[in-house]
Enzyme design. Structure first.
Site, PDB file in Angstrom:
ATOM      1  N   SER A   1       6.417  -0.550   5.981  1.00  0.00           N
ATOM      2  CA  SER A   1       7.442   0.005   5.189  1.00  0.00           C
ATOM      3  C   SER A   1       7.089   1.583   4.784  1.00  0.00           C
ATOM      4  O   SER A   1       7.089   2.354   3.851  1.00  0.00           O
ATOM      5  CB  SER A   1       7.382  -0.620   3.862  1.00  0.00           C
ATOM      6  OG  SER A   1       7.619  -1.772   3.815  1.00  0.00           O
TER       7      SER A   1
ATOM      8  N   ARG B   1      -1.770  -5.304   2.121  1.00  0.00           N
ATOM      9  CA  ARG B   1      -0.392  -5.392   1.508  1.00  0.00           C
ATOM     10  C   ARG B   1      -0.385  -6.723   0.708  1.00  0.00           C
ATOM     11  O   ARG B   1      -0.654  -7.653   1.481  1.00  0.00           O
ATOM     12  CB  ARG B   1       0.757  -5.381   2.613  1.00  0.00           C
ATOM     13  CG  ARG B   1       1.962  -5.319   1.999  1.00  0.00           C
ATOM     14  CD  ARG B   1       3.265  -5.019   2.879  1.00  0.00           C
ATOM     15  NE  ARG B   1       4.561  -4.990   2.027  1.00  0.00           N
ATOM     16  CZ  ARG B   1       5.590  -4.227   2.278  1.00  0.00           C
ATOM     17  NH1 ARG B   1       5.247  -3.501   3.368  1.00  0.00           N
ATOM     18  NH2 ARG B   1       6.749  -4.112   1.581  1.00  0.00           N
TER      19      ARG B   1
ATOM     20  N   ARG C   1       9.252  -9.932  -7.591  1.00  0.00           N
ATOM     21  CA  ARG C   1       9.372 -11.305  -7.420  1.00  0.00           C
ATOM     22  C   ARG C   1       8.389 -12.269  -8.610  1.00  0.00           C
ATOM     23  O   ARG C   1       8.617 -13.374  -8.952  1.00  0.00           O
ATOM     24  CB  ARG C   1       8.545 -11.787  -5.977  1.00  0.00           C
ATOM     25  CG  ARG C   1       9.833 -11.754  -4.976  1.00  0.00           C
ATOM     26  CD  ARG C   1       9.213 -11.534  -3.480  1.00  0.00           C
ATOM     27  NE  ARG C   1       8.898 -10.039  -3.140  1.00  0.00           N
ATOM     28  CZ  ARG C   1       8.049  -9.706  -2.192  1.00  0.00           C
ATOM     29  NH1 ARG C   1       7.790 -10.824  -1.486  1.00  0.00           N
ATOM     30  NH2 ARG C   1       7.461  -8.654  -2.113  1.00  0.00           N
ATOM     31  N   TRP C   2       7.333 -11.549  -9.017  1.00  0.00           N
ATOM     32  CA  TRP C   2       6.254 -11.846 -10.033  1.00  0.00           C
ATOM     33  C   TRP C   2       7.266 -12.312 -11.218  1.00  0.00           C
ATOM     34  O   TRP C   2       7.375 -13.123 -11.929  1.00  0.00           O
ATOM     35  CB  TRP C   2       5.508 -10.888 -10.416  1.00  0.00           C
ATOM     36  CG  TRP C   2       4.186 -11.279 -11.139  1.00  0.00           C
ATOM     37  CD1 TRP C   2       3.049 -11.739 -11.135  1.00  0.00           C
ATOM     38  CD2 TRP C   2       4.318 -11.263 -12.642  1.00  0.00           C
ATOM     39  NE1 TRP C   2       2.516 -12.173 -12.160  1.00  0.00           N
ATOM     40  CE2 TRP C   2       3.071 -11.725 -13.263  1.00  0.00           C
ATOM     41  CE3 TRP C   2       5.392 -10.678 -13.571  1.00  0.00           C
ATOM     42  CZ2 TRP C   2       2.804 -11.840 -14.594  1.00  0.00           C
ATOM     43  CZ3 TRP C   2       5.001 -10.550 -15.057  1.00  0.00           C
ATOM     44  CH2 TRP C   2       3.899 -11.208 -15.366  1.00  0.00           C
TER      45      TRP C   2
ATOM     46  N   ASP D   1       2.870  -4.373  -3.525  1.00  0.00           N
ATOM     47  CA  ASP D   1       4.309  -5.363  -3.450  1.00  0.00           C
ATOM     48  C   ASP D   1       4.338  -6.443  -4.224  1.00  0.00           C
ATOM     49  O   ASP D   1       3.326  -7.382  -4.109  1.00  0.00           O
ATOM     50  CB  ASP D   1       4.561  -5.360  -2.034  1.00  0.00           C
ATOM     51  CG  ASP D   1       6.169  -5.366  -1.738  1.00  0.00           C
ATOM     52  OD1 ASP D   1       6.887  -5.095  -2.800  1.00  0.00           O
ATOM     53  OD2 ASP D   1       6.738  -5.860  -0.706  1.00  0.00           O
TER      54      ASP D   1
ATOM     55  N   HIS E   1       6.974  -4.569 -13.221  1.00  0.00           N
ATOM     56  CA  HIS E   1       6.472  -3.309 -12.949  1.00  0.00           C
ATOM     57  C   HIS E   1       5.428  -2.844 -14.066  1.00  0.00           C
ATOM     58  O   HIS E   1       4.250  -2.380 -13.501  1.00  0.00           O
ATOM     59  CB  HIS E   1       7.454  -2.122 -13.153  1.00  0.00           C
ATOM     60  CG  HIS E   1       8.321  -2.342 -11.756  1.00  0.00           C
ATOM     61  ND1 HIS E   1       8.093  -2.386 -10.553  1.00  0.00           N
ATOM     62  CD2 HIS E   1       9.725  -2.132 -11.719  1.00  0.00           C
ATOM     63  CE1 HIS E   1       9.036  -2.405  -9.809  1.00  0.00           C
ATOM     64  NE2 HIS E   1      10.178  -2.479 -10.338  1.00  0.00           N
TER      65      HIS E   1
ATOM     66  N   ASN F   1      12.400   4.391  -1.708  1.00  0.00           N
ATOM     67  CA  ASN F   1      12.820   3.665  -3.183  1.00  0.00           C
ATOM     68  C   ASN F   1      13.801   4.242  -3.901  1.00  0.00           C
ATOM     69  O   ASN F   1      14.364   3.591  -5.016  1.00  0.00           O
ATOM     70  CB  ASN F   1      11.426   3.436  -3.865  1.00  0.00           C
ATOM     71  CG  ASN F   1      10.300   2.403  -3.447  1.00  0.00           C
ATOM     72  OD1 ASN F   1       9.207   2.594  -3.717  1.00  0.00           O
ATOM     73  ND2 ASN F   1      10.938   1.369  -3.046  1.00  0.00           N
TER      74      ASN F   1
HETATM   75  C1  IPE Z   1       6.865  -0.661  -0.261  1.00  0.00           C
HETATM   76  O1  IPE Z   1       7.470  -1.733  -0.820  1.00  0.00           O
HETATM   77  C2  IPE Z   1       6.734   0.599  -1.321  1.00  0.00           C
HETATM   78  C3  IPE Z   1       5.812   0.427  -2.418  1.00  0.00           C
HETATM   79  C4  IPE Z   1       4.913  -0.515  -2.552  1.00  0.00           C
HETATM   80  C5  IPE Z   1       6.085   1.706  -3.287  1.00  0.00           C
HETATM   81  P1  IPE Z   1       8.977  -2.193  -0.609  1.00  0.00           P
HETATM   82  O2  IPE Z   1       9.148  -3.359  -1.732  1.00  0.00           O
HETATM   83  O3  IPE Z   1       9.665  -0.860  -1.245  1.00  0.00           O
HETATM   84  O4  IPE Z   1       9.140  -2.176   0.711  1.00  0.00           O
HETATM   85  P2  IPE Z   1      10.119  -3.264   1.504  1.00  0.00           P
HETATM   86  O5  IPE Z   1      11.622  -2.600   1.104  1.00  0.00           O
HETATM   87  O6  IPE Z   1      10.206  -4.378   1.192  1.00  0.00           O
HETATM   88  O7  IPE Z   1       9.862  -2.756   3.045  1.00  0.00           O
HETATM   89  C1  IPE Z   2       6.406  -2.974  -5.774  1.00  0.00           C
HETATM   90  O1  IPE Z   2       7.222  -4.226  -5.984  1.00  0.00           O
HETATM   91  C2  IPE Z   2       6.746  -1.765  -6.720  1.00  0.00           C
HETATM   92  C3  IPE Z   2       7.384  -0.745  -5.893  1.00  0.00           C
HETATM   93  C4  IPE Z   2       7.891  -0.891  -5.030  1.00  0.00           C
HETATM   94  C5  IPE Z   2       7.709   0.221  -6.775  1.00  0.00           C
HETATM   95  P1  IPE Z   2       8.543  -4.545  -5.793  1.00  0.00           P
HETATM   96  O2  IPE Z   2       9.527  -3.995  -6.789  1.00  0.00           O
HETATM   97  O3  IPE Z   2       9.050  -4.168  -4.480  1.00  0.00           O
HETATM   98  O4  IPE Z   2       8.881  -6.245  -5.950  1.00  0.00           O
HETATM   99  P2  IPE Z   2       9.395  -6.994  -4.971  1.00  0.00           P
HETATM  100  O5  IPE Z   2       9.017  -6.706  -3.732  1.00  0.00           O
HETATM  101  O6  IPE Z   2      10.912  -6.996  -5.114  1.00  0.00           O
HETATM  102  O7  IPE Z   2       9.036  -8.447  -5.525  1.00  0.00           O
HETATM  103 MG    MG Z   3       8.916  -4.872  -2.732  1.00  0.00          MG
END
Ligand code: IPE
Ligand code: IPE
Ligand code: MG
Length: 236
Positions: free
Chosen positions: A192, A184, A28-29, A24, A41, A72
């Site tokens: 999640s 995590r 934000r990165w 995760d 990504h 997602n």
């Molecule tokens: C969990 O991350 C799913 C994956 C890393 C694939 P999310 O970013 O989707 O989770 P929430 O929404 O913050 O709980």
């Molecule tokens: C995790 O990074 C990747 C997936 C859930 C596919 P995020 O896209 O959830 O990144 P944040 O949580 O918005 O920073």
């Molecule tokens: Mg996330």
């Protein structure tokens, strides 16, 4: 994967066999750097590559990576399409290396809900690495624990009484060793919908590091912390 038994753990000093990561923080990165999420990504995929390369050296039997959850799909279409594009690109660019390094790929989750071209690439990669005997990389795609447990319970019910053992025998992870350690990244401390059943007695490790910045050294740090923990499984 069965309900963990005390003999699979230890009084500390045990080496993690099966580690799972909720990857995760890509968004934000990117945000911190005023870059598009897609770049986050993309950097996230590079971190995946580093983990896949590092897993064997860390003595891991199984590394399970949460890449796309059943929730997602709630993201904007263009982000989902970016993620699918990156997944395809990764398989094309990295499959040879994984196959040569004796890595066995496995998917947990209902990946058949993805578009035909993605499913085709995934199935090619599964076939190509099926008889490999080294590290298993299990990628969670369109994975949700509640969906997995519901599917497993349905199958178990078709065959006889529903018990923890018969459900466990039908989970997507049924052929994997018990989950030892669940990591995590990005500072969130929630599951999640990931490996809810399997995490019953797993050790948890949270870090503020955002996924694109996560390295094999961080993974080693988590595994060392795991080795220092005492797992009691309710006993004494
Ligand atoms: C969990 O991350 C799913 C994956 C890393 C694939 P999310 O970013 O989707 O989770 P929430 O929404 O913050 O709980
Ligand atoms: C995790 O990074 C990747 C997936 C859930 C596919 P995020 O896209 O959830 O990144 P944040 O949580 O918005 O920073
Ligand atoms: Mg996330």
């Amino acid at each position: 994967m069965n309900v963990p038994a005390p003999e699979t753990g230890g009084k500390g000093g045990a080496h993690a066999r099966h580690v799972a990561i909720i990857m995760d923080g890509n968004g934000r990165w990117a945000k911190k750097r005023h870059l598009p999420r897609a770049i986050g990504h993309q950097k996230g995929v590079e971190a995946v590559r580093a983990m896949v390369r590092g897993a064997k050296g860390l003595g891991l039997e199984v590394l399970t990576l949460y890449a796309f959850s059943t929730e997602n799909w709630r993201r904007p279409e263009d982000e989902i399409s970016d993620l699918m594009g990156l997944m395809k690109k990764f398989i094309v660019s990295d499959l040879d290396e994984m196959a040569e390094n004796n890595i066995r790929l496995k998917i947990i989750g209902d990946y058949k809900a993805f578009k035909g071209d993605v499913v085709e690439l995934i199935e090619g990669a599964l076939k190509r690495t099926a008889s490999n005997t080294g590290t298993t990389i299990a990628v969670a795609l369109n994975y949700g624990s509640m969906d997995e447990i519901a599917r497993a319970a349905t199958k178990a019910a078709e065959q006889g009484p529903i018990t923890p053992e018969t459900i466990a025998a039908h989970l997507d992870t049924a052929d994997l060793p018990p989950l030892d350690l669940l990591i995590r990244t990005s500072g969130e401390e929630r599951l999640s919908n990931f490996l809810l059943w399997q995490a019953a007695y797993a050790e948890l490790w949270f870090t503020d590091v955002l996924w694109p910045d996560f390295t094999a050294d961080h993974l080693k740090q988590a595994m060392d912390a795991f080795s220092g923990r005492e797992r009691r499984y309710g006993g004494r």
